[in-house]
Design an enzyme around this catalytic site. Structure first.
Site, PDB file in Angstrom:
ATOM      1  NE  ARG A 161      -4.101  -1.639   0.345  1.00 17.45           N
ATOM      2  CZ  ARG A 161      -4.062  -2.957   0.035  1.00 17.45           C
ATOM      3  NH1 ARG A 161      -2.943  -3.628  -0.618  1.00 17.45           N
ATOM      4  NH2 ARG A 161      -5.215  -3.433   0.282  1.00 17.45           N
ATOM      5  CB  SER A 235      -8.424  -1.311   4.747  1.00 16.24           C
ATOM      6  OG  SER A 235      -8.760  -2.597   4.228  1.00 16.24           O
ATOM      7  CD  GLU A 331      -5.029   1.223   2.565  1.00 14.76           C
ATOM      8  OE1 GLU A 331      -5.157   1.766   1.479  1.00 14.76           O
ATOM      9  OE2 GLU A 331      -5.991   0.448   3.062  1.00 14.76           O
TER      10      GLU A 331
HETATM   11  N1  EPU Z   1     -10.780 -10.622  10.206  1.00 18.24           N
HETATM   12  C1  EPU Z   1     -11.250 -10.715  11.416  1.00 18.24           C
HETATM   13  N2  EPU Z   1     -12.118  -9.632  12.175  1.00 18.24           N
HETATM   14  C2  EPU Z   1     -12.580  -8.710  11.118  1.00 18.24           C
HETATM   15  C3  EPU Z   1     -11.885  -8.481  10.096  1.00 18.24           C
HETATM   16  C4  EPU Z   1     -11.083  -9.414   9.569  1.00 18.24           C
HETATM   17  O1  EPU Z   1     -11.075 -11.808  12.481  1.00 18.24           O
HETATM   18  O2  EPU Z   1     -13.319  -7.822  11.369  1.00 18.24           O
HETATM   19  C5  EPU Z   1      -9.751 -11.593   9.934  1.00 18.24           C
HETATM   20  C6  EPU Z   1     -10.466 -12.453   8.710  1.00 18.24           C
HETATM   21  O3  EPU Z   1     -11.353 -13.499   9.158  1.00 18.24           O
HETATM   22  C7  EPU Z   1      -9.099 -12.883   8.149  1.00 18.24           C
HETATM   23  C8  EPU Z   1      -8.311 -11.887   8.226  1.00 18.24           C
HETATM   24  O4  EPU Z   1      -8.689 -11.226   9.297  1.00 18.24           O
HETATM   25  O5  EPU Z   1      -8.713 -14.029   8.585  1.00 18.24           O
HETATM   26  C9  EPU Z   1      -8.141 -11.001   6.922  1.00 18.24           C
HETATM   27  O6  EPU Z   1      -9.292 -10.497   6.636  1.00 18.24           O
HETATM   28  P1  EPU Z   1      -9.611 -10.200   5.035  1.00 18.24           P
HETATM   29  O7  EPU Z   1      -9.283 -11.321   4.108  1.00 18.24           O
HETATM   30  O8  EPU Z   1     -10.980  -9.533   5.329  1.00 18.24           O
HETATM   31  O9  EPU Z   1      -8.655  -9.054   4.588  1.00 18.24           O
HETATM   32  P2  EPU Z   1      -7.673  -7.979   5.372  1.00 18.24           P
HETATM   33  O10 EPU Z   1      -6.376  -8.264   5.564  1.00 18.24           O
HETATM   34  O11 EPU Z   1      -8.685  -7.354   6.541  1.00 18.24           O
HETATM   35  C10 EPU Z   1      -6.784  -6.968   3.093  1.00 18.24           C
HETATM   36  C11 EPU Z   1      -6.817  -5.538   2.413  1.00 18.24           C
HETATM   37  C12 EPU Z   1      -8.190  -5.227   1.853  1.00 18.24           C
HETATM   38  C13 EPU Z   1      -8.316  -6.302   0.846  1.00 18.24           C
HETATM   39  C14 EPU Z   1      -8.485  -7.600   1.428  1.00 18.24           C
HETATM   40  C15 EPU Z   1      -8.443  -9.008   0.691  1.00 18.24           C
HETATM   41  C16 EPU Z   1      -5.554  -3.991   3.728  1.00 18.24           C
HETATM   42  C17 EPU Z   1      -5.149  -2.865   4.501  1.00 18.24           C
HETATM   43  N3  EPU Z   1      -6.598  -4.179   3.322  1.00 18.24           N
HETATM   44  O12 EPU Z   1      -7.805  -6.675   4.182  1.00 18.24           O
HETATM   45  O13 EPU Z   1      -8.019  -4.003   0.983  1.00 18.24           O
HETATM   46  O14 EPU Z   1      -9.635  -6.401   0.035  1.00 18.24           O
HETATM   47  O15 EPU Z   1      -7.220  -7.994   2.190  1.00 18.24           O
HETATM   48  O16 EPU Z   1      -7.322  -8.980  -0.193  1.00 18.24           O
HETATM   49  O17 EPU Z   1      -4.376  -4.530   3.278  1.00 18.24           O
HETATM   50  C18 EPU Z   1      -8.349  -1.629   1.000  1.00 18.24           C
HETATM   51  O18 EPU Z   1      -7.025  -1.524   0.897  1.00 18.24           O
HETATM   52  O19 EPU Z   1      -9.110  -0.663   1.275  1.00 18.24           O
HETATM   53  C19 EPU Z   1      -8.811  -3.014   1.247  1.00 18.24           C
HETATM   54  C20 EPU Z   1     -10.182  -3.304   1.287  1.00 18.24           C
END
Ligand code: EPU
Length: 335
Positions: A161, A235, A331
């Site tokens: 990012r 995010s 972010e």
């Molecule tokens: N999780 C939780 N609780 C929550 C949210 C997530 O326990 O409230 C856990 C999920 O169960 C999962 C892990 O955290 O095991 C990761 O969650 P998720 O797959 O939703 O992805 P993320 O790491 O929270 C990142 C990106 C997103 C992108 C997703 C999918 C960042 C800051 N965010 O989110 O990007 O869509 O992966 O690849 O890296 C963005 O940058 O605006 C964005 C939405």
């Protein structure tokens, strides 16, 4: 034409009700030069889709909205297609355009809000793919020199990012166009857990980029807030990285903690999990909230001032620090 005292609510996906002292749109470098010359002395913000910004107060300068359009196939070879897009083009529309022609590489990045210009700025990523993997080059306008430069992938210094435009060259360049190198023969990327599950649920027998795009769209709509319905900027925080040793210690105290191995040996933590464990998921104070389906997303339920969302982010940051000793980083750009 430069307008005065313009409401910005519809120009930021958080839907924050602030105004800009001056506002203008530009569709080419001549118009951009004219706006900057006429308003020399004022601070400026270049706005794309407004999907990664939190306004905490009125902006006492000029907001320049990038409306440079155009999608062109500029070159191709045996395996690749080179597509050049104006920075003001909507990102998802470009994704659909490419998928419709079977040009592969960006299907995992379906439905990300915002415009083309923002894609290299923050090296957008989702579901196992980052823009740097399909990036070829970009053209950017130096505000100080009023001159156009070409940036290669190395010049952009992409990180998670992150790019040179958020660091050394912050506020110094306006991205005009981005050229992507897409594949004629797709390399499917379905390693990200939820995608495979979703494809099974959709009963997809033969993999193609259309169905991967649809799977991503399904997952995103089920987890992430649609800015057209609830104000948000995706995010709000980055997923923080910690050393392997810190991760082992955390894992002893919190056996369910979620971490992904980075190439350099460090571990990337799921910030959404950390925030949820601190009890914020679904929290709401006034119109500012932490989204009930994804704790990494902060939301504006209607009339939240940007400052209230910022204050909530500060409280979240503190509580994650207190509970886990981990420092979160925002972010979203704060203005
Ligand atoms: N999780 C939780 N609780 C929550 C949210 C997530 O326990 O409230 C856990 C999920 O169960 C999962 C892990 O955290 O095991 C990761 O969650 P998720 O797959 O939703 O992805 P993320 O790491 O929270 C990142 C990106 C997103 C992108 C997703 C999918 C960042 C800051 N965010 O989110 O990007 O869509 O992966 O690849 O890296 C963005 O940058 O605006 C964005 C939405």
């Amino acid at each position: 034409m430069i307008q005065e005292n313009v409401p910005l609510k519809k120009f930021n996906t958080f839907g924050i009700d602030v105004s800009a002292r001056y506002f203008a749109t530009f569709s080419n470098t001549d118009e951009l030069t004219e706006c900057l010359t006429q308003n020399a002395g004022y601070r400026s913000i270049i706005l794309g889709g407004g999907s990664n910004i939190l306004f905490t107060k009125n902006f006492d300068g000029i907001v320049l909205k990038n409306e440079i359009g155009g999608i062109d196939l500029i070159d191709e070879d045996q395996d690749h297609i080179y597509v050049k897009a104006g920075a003001g083009e909507n990102w998802h529309q470009l994704v659909l355009y490419c998928i419709g022609r079977n040009w592969a590489g960006i299907e995992n990045l379906s439905l990300i809000p915002g415009n083309v210009g923002a894609t290299p700025m923050q090296n957008i990523g989702a579901y196992g793919v980052e823009i740097k993997e399909v990036f070829f080059e970009l053209e950017a306008y130096s505000i100080a020199e009023k001159k156009v430069y070409t940036f290669s992938v190395n010049d952009c210094e992409f990180g998670y990012r992150d790019s040179v435009f958020k660091n050394r060259f912050k506020d110094q360049f306006v991205i005009l166009s981005v050229t992507y190198c897409l594949n004629k023969f797709p390399k499917f990327n379905i390693g990200y857990g939820a995608i495979e599950q979703e494809l099974q649920k959709m009963n997809v027998k033969e993999l193609n980029i259309q169905s991967i795009s649809q799977a991503v769209i399904n997952i995103r709509t089920s987890k992430l807030a649609d800015p057209a319905v609830i104000g948000n900027a995706g995010s709000f925080f980055k997923n923080p990285s910690v050393s392997r040793q810190t991760f082992t210690e955390l894992k002893n105290n919190f056996p369910n903690i979620i971490g992904y191995d980075n190439e350099d040996g460090s571990v990337k933590l799921a910030a959404g999990w950390l925030i949820e464990q601190c009890g914020w998921k679904g929290y709401r104070k006034g119109d500012a909230g932490c989204y009930e389906r994804q704790a990494l997303v902060l939301v504006n339920y209607g009339k939240a001032p940007g400052k209230e969302i910022y204050d909530l982010s500060e409280e979240i940051l503190q509580s994650v620090k207190n509970k886990f000793g981990v420092q979160l980083e925002r972010e979203v750009n704060i203005r």
